[in-house]
Design an enzyme around this catalytic site. Structure first.
Site, PDB file in Angstrom:
ATOM      1  N   SER A 119       0.813  -1.216   0.000  1.00 18.52           N
ATOM      2  CA  SER A 119       0.000   0.000   0.000  1.00 18.52           C
ATOM      3  C   SER A 119       0.838   1.253   0.000  1.00 18.52           C
ATOM      4  CB  SER A 119      -0.847   0.055   1.278  1.00 18.52           C
ATOM      5  OG  SER A 119      -1.684  -1.042   1.393  1.00 18.52           O
ATOM      6  N   HIS A 140      -1.255  -2.995  -7.077  1.00 17.91           N
ATOM      7  CA  HIS A 140      -1.970  -2.605  -5.854  1.00 17.91           C
ATOM      8  C   HIS A 140      -3.475  -2.773  -6.061  1.00 17.91           C
ATOM      9  CE1 HIS A 140      -3.097   0.645  -2.737  1.00 17.91           C
ATOM     10  NE2 HIS A 140      -2.965  -0.523  -2.147  1.00 17.91           N
ATOM     11  N   GLU A 152      -3.714  -0.406  -9.200  1.00 15.70           N
ATOM     12  CA  GLU A 152      -2.641   0.532  -9.524  1.00 15.70           C
ATOM     13  C   GLU A 152      -1.413  -0.292  -9.932  1.00 15.70           C
ATOM     14  OE1 GLU A 152      -3.545   4.420  -6.777  1.00 15.70           O
ATOM     15  OE2 GLU A 152      -2.575   2.751  -5.755  1.00 15.70           O
ATOM     16  N   ASN A 190      -3.758   5.993  -2.056  1.00 18.74           N
ATOM     17  CA  ASN A 190      -3.418   6.171  -0.639  1.00 18.74           C
ATOM     18  C   ASN A 190      -2.767   7.518  -0.344  1.00 18.74           C
ATOM     19  OD1 ASN A 190      -4.591   3.856   0.280  1.00 18.74           O
ATOM     20  ND2 ASN A 190      -2.750   2.606   0.060  1.00 18.74           N
TER      21      ASN A 190
HETATM   22  N1  CAA Z   1     -16.655  -9.990  -1.573  1.00 15.44           N
HETATM   23  C1  CAA Z   1     -17.461 -10.071  -2.656  1.00 15.44           C
HETATM   24  N2  CAA Z   1     -18.514  -9.243  -2.869  1.00 15.44           N
HETATM   25  C2  CAA Z   1     -18.765  -8.328  -1.923  1.00 15.44           C
HETATM   26  C3  CAA Z   1     -17.980  -8.189  -0.760  1.00 15.44           C
HETATM   27  C4  CAA Z   1     -16.866  -9.079  -0.606  1.00 15.44           C
HETATM   28  N3  CAA Z   1     -16.043  -9.016   0.450  1.00 15.44           N
HETATM   29  N4  CAA Z   1     -18.478  -7.177  -0.005  1.00 15.44           N
HETATM   30  C5  CAA Z   1     -19.550  -6.702  -0.679  1.00 15.44           C
HETATM   31  N5  CAA Z   1     -19.706  -7.379  -1.835  1.00 15.44           N
HETATM   32  C6  CAA Z   1     -20.709  -7.137  -2.879  1.00 15.44           C
HETATM   33  C7  CAA Z   1     -22.085  -7.500  -2.398  1.00 15.44           C
HETATM   34  O1  CAA Z   1     -22.367  -8.868  -2.666  1.00 15.44           O
HETATM   35  C8  CAA Z   1     -22.970  -6.565  -3.213  1.00 15.44           C
HETATM   36  O2  CAA Z   1     -23.170  -7.066  -4.528  1.00 15.44           O
HETATM   37  P1  CAA Z   1     -24.573  -6.813  -5.283  1.00 15.44           P
HETATM   38  O3  CAA Z   1     -24.772  -5.314  -5.311  1.00 15.44           O
HETATM   39  O4  CAA Z   1     -24.320  -7.387  -6.638  1.00 15.44           O
HETATM   40  O5  CAA Z   1     -25.590  -7.537  -4.473  1.00 15.44           O
HETATM   41  C9  CAA Z   1     -22.114  -5.307  -3.390  1.00 15.44           C
HETATM   42  O6  CAA Z   1     -20.744  -5.727  -3.152  1.00 15.44           O
HETATM   43  C10 CAA Z   1     -22.518  -4.253  -2.405  1.00 15.44           C
HETATM   44  O7  CAA Z   1     -22.426  -4.845  -1.105  1.00 15.44           O
HETATM   45  P2  CAA Z   1     -23.463  -4.629   0.072  1.00 15.44           P
HETATM   46  O8  CAA Z   1     -24.806  -4.279  -0.489  1.00 15.44           O
HETATM   47  O9  CAA Z   1     -23.364  -5.762   1.022  1.00 15.44           O
HETATM   48  O10 CAA Z   1     -22.867  -3.424   0.891  1.00 15.44           O
HETATM   49  P3  CAA Z   1     -22.445  -2.016   0.397  1.00 15.44           P
HETATM   50  O11 CAA Z   1     -23.376  -1.469  -0.613  1.00 15.44           O
HETATM   51  O12 CAA Z   1     -22.154  -1.258   1.631  1.00 15.44           O
HETATM   52  O13 CAA Z   1     -21.044  -2.250  -0.364  1.00 15.44           O
HETATM   53  C11 CAA Z   1     -18.710  -2.188  -0.317  1.00 15.44           C
HETATM   54  C12 CAA Z   1     -19.951  -2.830   0.271  1.00 15.44           C
HETATM   55  C13 CAA Z   1     -18.547  -2.571  -1.780  1.00 15.44           C
HETATM   56  C14 CAA Z   1     -17.535  -2.740   0.485  1.00 15.44           C
HETATM   57  C15 CAA Z   1     -18.841  -0.634  -0.193  1.00 15.44           C
HETATM   58  O14 CAA Z   1     -19.221  -0.299   1.127  1.00 15.44           O
HETATM   59  C16 CAA Z   1     -17.592   0.105  -0.551  1.00 15.44           C
HETATM   60  O15 CAA Z   1     -17.286   0.317  -1.720  1.00 15.44           O
HETATM   61  N6  CAA Z   1     -16.835   0.576   0.489  1.00 15.44           N
HETATM   62  C17 CAA Z   1     -15.617   1.312   0.297  1.00 15.44           C
HETATM   63  C18 CAA Z   1     -14.492   0.351   0.045  1.00 15.44           C
HETATM   64  C19 CAA Z   1     -13.203   1.061  -0.202  1.00 15.44           C
HETATM   65  O16 CAA Z   1     -13.065   2.273  -0.139  1.00 15.44           O
HETATM   66  N7  CAA Z   1     -12.153   0.246  -0.449  1.00 15.44           N
HETATM   67  C20 CAA Z   1     -10.844   0.726  -0.623  1.00 15.44           C
HETATM   68  C21 CAA Z   1     -10.129   0.640   0.705  1.00 15.44           C
HETATM   69  S1  CAA Z   1      -8.494   1.312   0.619  1.00 15.44           S
HETATM   70  C22 CAA Z   1      -7.581   0.099  -0.087  1.00 15.44           C
HETATM   71  O17 CAA Z   1      -8.034  -0.982  -0.399  1.00 15.44           O
HETATM   72  C23 CAA Z   1      -6.158   0.419  -0.355  1.00 15.44           C
HETATM   73  C24 CAA Z   1      -5.196   0.233   0.721  1.00 15.44           C
HETATM   74  O18 CAA Z   1      -4.015   0.068   0.380  1.00 15.44           O
HETATM   75  C25 CAA Z   1      -5.528   0.316   2.157  1.00 15.44           C
HETATM   76  P1  NAD Z   2      -3.667  -9.166   6.658  1.00 13.34           P
HETATM   77  O1  NAD Z   2      -3.090  -8.896   8.007  1.00 13.34           O
HETATM   78  O2  NAD Z   2      -5.121  -9.410   6.516  1.00 13.34           O
HETATM   79  O3  NAD Z   2      -2.937 -10.428   5.989  1.00 13.34           O
HETATM   80  C1  NAD Z   2      -1.551 -10.573   5.855  1.00 13.34           C
HETATM   81  C2  NAD Z   2      -1.282 -12.070   5.889  1.00 13.34           C
HETATM   82  O4  NAD Z   2       0.054 -12.321   5.456  1.00 13.34           O
HETATM   83  C3  NAD Z   2      -1.412 -12.673   7.300  1.00 13.34           C
HETATM   84  O5  NAD Z   2      -2.388 -13.683   7.260  1.00 13.34           O
HETATM   85  C4  NAD Z   2      -0.018 -13.219   7.589  1.00 13.34           C
HETATM   86  O6  NAD Z   2      -0.031 -14.447   8.286  1.00 13.34           O
HETATM   87  C5  NAD Z   2       0.520 -13.434   6.186  1.00 13.34           C
HETATM   88  N1  NAD Z   2       1.970 -13.501   6.113  1.00 13.34           N
HETATM   89  C6  NAD Z   2       2.887 -12.812   6.817  1.00 13.34           C
HETATM   90  N2  NAD Z   2       4.136 -13.176   6.420  1.00 13.34           N
HETATM   91  C7  NAD Z   2       3.979 -14.095   5.423  1.00 13.34           C
HETATM   92  C8  NAD Z   2       4.871 -14.830   4.599  1.00 13.34           C
HETATM   93  N3  NAD Z   2       6.194 -14.686   4.734  1.00 13.34           N
HETATM   94  N4  NAD Z   2       4.352 -15.673   3.667  1.00 13.34           N
HETATM   95  C9  NAD Z   2       3.007 -15.807   3.518  1.00 13.34           C
HETATM   96  N5  NAD Z   2       2.117 -15.144   4.294  1.00 13.34           N
HETATM   97  C10 NAD Z   2       2.605 -14.292   5.222  1.00 13.34           C
HETATM   98  O7  NAD Z   2      -3.195  -7.960   5.734  1.00 13.34           O
HETATM   99  P2  NAD Z   2      -3.839  -7.445   4.363  1.00 13.34           P
HETATM  100  O8  NAD Z   2      -4.826  -6.402   4.691  1.00 13.34           O
HETATM  101  O9  NAD Z   2      -4.198  -8.608   3.542  1.00 13.34           O
HETATM  102  O10 NAD Z   2      -2.566  -6.711   3.740  1.00 13.34           O
HETATM  103  C11 NAD Z   2      -1.579  -7.409   3.004  1.00 13.34           C
HETATM  104  C12 NAD Z   2      -0.836  -6.438   2.107  1.00 13.34           C
HETATM  105  O11 NAD Z   2      -1.783  -5.802   1.216  1.00 13.34           O
HETATM  106  C13 NAD Z   2      -0.122  -5.307   2.841  1.00 13.34           C
HETATM  107  O12 NAD Z   2       1.044  -4.980   2.111  1.00 13.34           O
HETATM  108  C14 NAD Z   2      -1.137  -4.169   2.783  1.00 13.34           C
HETATM  109  O13 NAD Z   2      -0.549  -2.909   2.901  1.00 13.34           O
HETATM  110  C15 NAD Z   2      -1.717  -4.388   1.393  1.00 13.34           C
HETATM  111  N6  NAD Z   2      -3.076  -3.845   1.174  1.00 13.34           N
HETATM  112  C16 NAD Z   2      -4.027  -3.890   2.163  1.00 13.34           C
HETATM  113  C17 NAD Z   2      -5.298  -3.385   1.894  1.00 13.34           C
HETATM  114  C18 NAD Z   2      -6.389  -3.405   2.945  1.00 13.34           C
HETATM  115  O14 NAD Z   2      -7.403  -2.715   2.747  1.00 13.34           O
HETATM  116  N7  NAD Z   2      -6.265  -4.141   4.020  1.00 13.34           N
HETATM  117  C19 NAD Z   2      -5.596  -2.885   0.632  1.00 13.34           C
HETATM  118  C20 NAD Z   2      -4.615  -2.898  -0.384  1.00 13.34           C
HETATM  119  C21 NAD Z   2      -3.340  -3.364  -0.085  1.00 13.34           C
END
Ligand code: CAA
Ligand code: NAD
Length: 285
Positions: A119, A140, A152, A190
């Protein structure tokens, strides 16, 4: 080189989603966890997601079964030997990632592509820790992987153009929309999203509103699918904390610094939905 077999390192929130989508898209997939307990948990999440898709009529039962037949869970890195592409989705920690690339480098085919789902870490430093820096890219994915369309694609200074093109084409074969990013910490999403989530915590610490009202305000006032605290719990507070530390270290700007409350919640084991409690208590929901 045609990508047929995909390895996934880590079967947590992201690894299980990436493995699921790749298997559904017709690739043979090997997913590796560190121990059998974590592998069972991750594979359970993956099967649950496929079952839900079948229940909702979005996936035929036969296609779920075919996807499961293409999937192999393992705790052995050696099982990644035949993969054309290995995507790493382990903990957001550069030392751990470098360790795992060294181990994969021992067993993977010389022409295999290595990708990281990081991330916030910059990719060039990790590429240089492998024996194939030109065959290393950032892919990503976003959470939840089966739903979010974006990937990404991150190009390092030393990446081979053909490898970046193959990795981009792989994302399209998963039904995803790739965007090309430069190798800066946080890429595009991010870079913008993390300061927003951290600022929500700071606002809460300052008393601008309750958790519920801040979430409601951003959902109803801005049309966001989730408010910031629901999203923080969804991403994982440990992962958010690691990301913030890395981005703060990289940019040395206060907006990326993890607020004390985030750190304390991680110290208290409140990691969000995955641990049953974060800003909200999921045992009560
Ligand atoms: N797996 C598969 N399908 C899923 C799911 C999952 N884990 N979660 C939800 N869905 C599906 C549902 O089945 C539903 O499908 P239909 O519309 O076809 O029935 C659809 O997604 C919508 O789900 P819900 O109606 O249950 O709930 P919702 O409308 O609140 O949507 C959500 C759920 C898609 C997660 C929505 O809340 C959302 O888009 N949230 C924001 C998510 C977001 O911002 N993600 C990015 C996080 S940052 C990141 O990932 C980067 C990083 O590095 C940290
Ligand atoms: P998580 O904590 O859910 O899962 C990470 C998993 O990796 C754990 O189950 C751990 O046991 C396993 N692990 C650790 N060392 C390992 C190894 N050497 N070999 C195999 N498995 C190992 O974390 P996550 O949310 O899945 O995040 C994983 C990566 O994806 C991170 O780099 C995170 O920044 C990135 N990411 C996370 C998100 C998010 O929304 N959580 C979104 C995009 C990218």
């Amino acid at each position: 080189m045609a990508i047929r077999k995909v390895g996934v390192l880590g079967c947590g929130l992201m690894g299980s989603g990436i493995a699921e989508v790749a298997a559904k898209s017709g690739f043979d997939v090997v997913v590796r966890e560190v121990d059998q307990g974590l592998l069972d948990k991750g594979m359970g999440r993956l099967r649950g997601s496929l079952d839900k898709a079948v229940e909702k009529g979005k996936l035929a039962a036969a296609d779920r079964d075919a996807a499961l037949a293409r999937l192999q869970g393992t705790t052995q890195i050696a099982d990644l030997a035949g993969c054309d592409l290995v995507i790493e989705a382990i903990v957001e920690n550069v030392a751990e990632k470098k360790k795992v690339y060294a181990a994969v480098g021992e067993v993977a085919k010389p022409e295999a592509i290595l990708a990281s789902n990081t991330s916030s870490l910059t990719l060039t430093q990790m590429a240089m820790a492998t024996r194939r820096p030109d065959r290393f890219v950032g892919l990503h994915f976003f959470n939840p992987v089966p739903v979010m369309k974006l990937v990404e694609v991150v190009r390092t200074l030393v990446a081979d153009d053909g490898v970046v093109a193959e990795a981009t084409e792989f994302c399209r074969r998963l039904g995803k929309e790739p965007v090309q990013c430069k190798d800066n910490s946080g890429f595009i999403v991010n870079r913008l999203l993390v300061p927003y989530m951290l600022d929500a915590i700071r606002g809460y610490e300052e008393g601008i509103g309750s958790l519920e009202d801040i979430d409601k305000a951003m959902q109803l006032g801005c049309g966001y699918p989730m408010g910031p605290f629901t999203l923080l719990d969804f991403v994982g507070l440990d992962t958010t904390y690691y990301i913030a530390e890395i981005m703060f270290e990289e940019y040395r700007e206060k907006r990326f610094a993890p607020p004390p409350l985030l750190k304390q919640m991680v110290q208290a084991g409140r990691l969000g939905r995955k641990s049953g409690r974060g800003f909200y208590d999921y045992a009560k929901k």
